[in-house]
Design an enzyme around this catalytic site. Structure first.
Site, mmCIF file in Angstrom:
data_model
loop_
_atom_site.group_PDB
_atom_site.id
_atom_site.type_symbol
_atom_site.label_atom_id
_atom_site.label_comp_id
_atom_site.label_asym_id
_atom_site.label_seq_id
_atom_site.Cartn_x
_atom_site.Cartn_y
_atom_site.Cartn_z
ATOM 1 N N HIS A 141 0.994 0.602 -13.375
ATOM 2 C CA HIS A 141 1.743 -0.616 -13.693
ATOM 3 C C HIS A 141 3.229 -0.272 -13.830
ATOM 4 C CE1 HIS A 141 2.275 -4.667 -15.209
ATOM 5 N NE2 HIS A 141 3.051 -4.163 -16.152
ATOM 6 N N GLY A 188 0.786 -1.233 0.000
ATOM 7 C CA GLY A 188 0.000 0.000 0.000
ATOM 8 C C GLY A 188 0.815 1.278 0.000
ATOM 9 N N ARG A 222 -5.309 -8.740 -8.915
ATOM 10 C CA ARG A 222 -6.277 -9.630 -9.555
ATOM 11 C C ARG A 222 -6.858 -8.934 -10.783
ATOM 12 N NH1 ARG A 222 -8.673 -13.739 -6.583
ATOM 13 N NH2 ARG A 222 -9.334 -14.383 -8.660
HETATM 14 C C1 GAR Z 1 3.312 -1.016 -7.469
HETATM 15 O O1 GAR Z 1 4.655 -0.854 -7.794
HETATM 16 C C2 GAR Z 1 2.475 -1.167 -8.718
HETATM 17 O O2 GAR Z 1 3.020 -0.533 -9.830
HETATM 18 C C3 GAR Z 1 2.450 -2.649 -8.913
HETATM 19 O O3 GAR Z 1 2.385 -3.189 -7.624
HETATM 20 C C4 GAR Z 1 3.093 -2.339 -6.730
HETATM 21 C C5 GAR Z 1 2.270 -2.185 -5.481
HETATM 22 O O4 GAR Z 1 2.994 -1.521 -4.491
HETATM 23 N N1 GAR Z 1 1.322 -3.042 -9.711
HETATM 24 C C6 GAR Z 1 1.342 -4.045 -10.578
HETATM 25 O O5 GAR Z 1 2.315 -4.731 -10.775
HETATM 26 C C7 GAR Z 1 0.040 -4.233 -11.326
HETATM 27 N N2 GAR Z 1 0.191 -5.171 -12.396
HETATM 28 P P1 GAR Z 1 2.268 -0.852 -3.260
HETATM 29 O O6 GAR Z 1 1.306 -1.885 -2.682
HETATM 30 O O7 GAR Z 1 3.395 -0.546 -2.298
HETATM 31 O O8 GAR Z 1 1.566 0.375 -3.743
#
Ligand code: GAR
Length: 181
Positions: free
Chosen positions: A100, A13, A81
Site C-alpha cells: 500500500h 502491473g 478490490r
Molecule cells: C501500487 O503503487 C500499489 O502500492 C497501489 O497500487 C499501485 C499499483 O501499481 N496499491 C494500492 O493503492 C492498494 N490500496 P502497479 O499496478 O503498477 O503495480
C-alpha cells in the site's frame, strides 16, 4: 522446497513485473479487470492469466487456482478490490500479502498518495502487510519512508514511491519465503 505464489492485480502491473524479474515463482496472475496492463506482462513471461470482474466468481476461481498450482502465498499487487471475509477466512493465516502506498495506518484505501499530499504530511512511504478482513488493517511486515518535497505532485510522488515498491516488495516476499523454508 519450492515456494509458489499467485498474484492478484487490477492495473498496470509494475510491481508484478518487479516480482517476476526477481525470480519469485509466480504460478498464476488474476485480475478483476480484463484490460489490466499487468496481464500482458504475465503473458509475456508465459505465466497463466485469468480475469473475472465479479468478485465472488474471482474468489471462488482463485481458491481453485491455489489448489491447482499448489501456491503458498497470495500476493496483492495493485489489486483494488476488498476481498470478502469468507474468502479471507478460507485461507491459511498469514498467507495473503498486500502493498500500500502510504505509511499505514495513515491514508488507507484508494488514492492514498493524494490523501497524503492533501493532508500535508511531510513524510510518507510504502507499507507491506498481511491481509486481514479489514481495509489495509492487517499486521505490518515492513515499511519504507520518504520525505515529501516542496514541489511534489501526485505523479512525482507516485513515481518515487513505486521505485521503492519495486525493490521492497520482491525482497520482502523473498524474506518471507526464506523464513518458511
Ligand atoms: C501500487 O503503487 C500499489 O502500492 C497501489 O497500487 C499501485 C499499483 O501499481 N496499491 C494500492 O493503492 C492498494 N490500496 P502497479 O499496478 O503498477 O503495480
Amino acid at each position: 522446497m519450492v515456494y509458489n505464489v499467485g498474484v492478484l492485480i487490477s492495473g498496470s502491473g509494475s510491481n508484478l513485473n518487479a516480482i517476476i524479474r526477481s525470480g519469485i515463482n509466480v504460478k498464476f496472475v488474476v485480475s478483476n479487470n480484463h484490460n489490466a496492463g499487468g496481464l500482458c506482462i504475465a503473458k509475456k513471461a508465459n505465466i497463466p492469466v485469468y480475469s473475472w470482474e465479479s468478485l465472488s466468481k474471482l474468489e471462488s476461481e482463485v481458491s481453485k487456482l491455489i489448489l491447482k498450482y499448489n501456491t503458498d502465498l497470495l500476493i496483492l499487487a495493485g489489486f483494488m478490490r476488498l476481498l470478502s471475509s469468507n474468502f479471507i477466512q478460507s485461507m491459511p493465516k498469514l498467507s495473503i500479502i498486500n502493498i500500500h502506498p502510504s505509511l499505514l495506518p495513515a491514508f488507507k484505501g484508494a488514492n492514498a498518495i493524494e490523501q497524503a499530499l492533501k493532508y500535508g504530511v511531510k513524510y510518507t512511504g510504502v507499507t507491506i502487510h498481511y491481509v486481514d478482513e479489514g481495509m489495509d488493517s492487517g499486521l505490518i511486515i515492513d515499511q519504507a519512508t520518504i520525505k515529501i518535497e516542496e514541489s511534489e505532485t501526485i505523479i512525482s510522488l507516485q513515481k518515487r514511491l513505486q521505485k521503492i515498491e519495486h525493490k521492497l516488495y520482491p525482497s520482502t516476499i523473498k524474506r518471507i519465503i526464506d523464513s518458511r523454508k
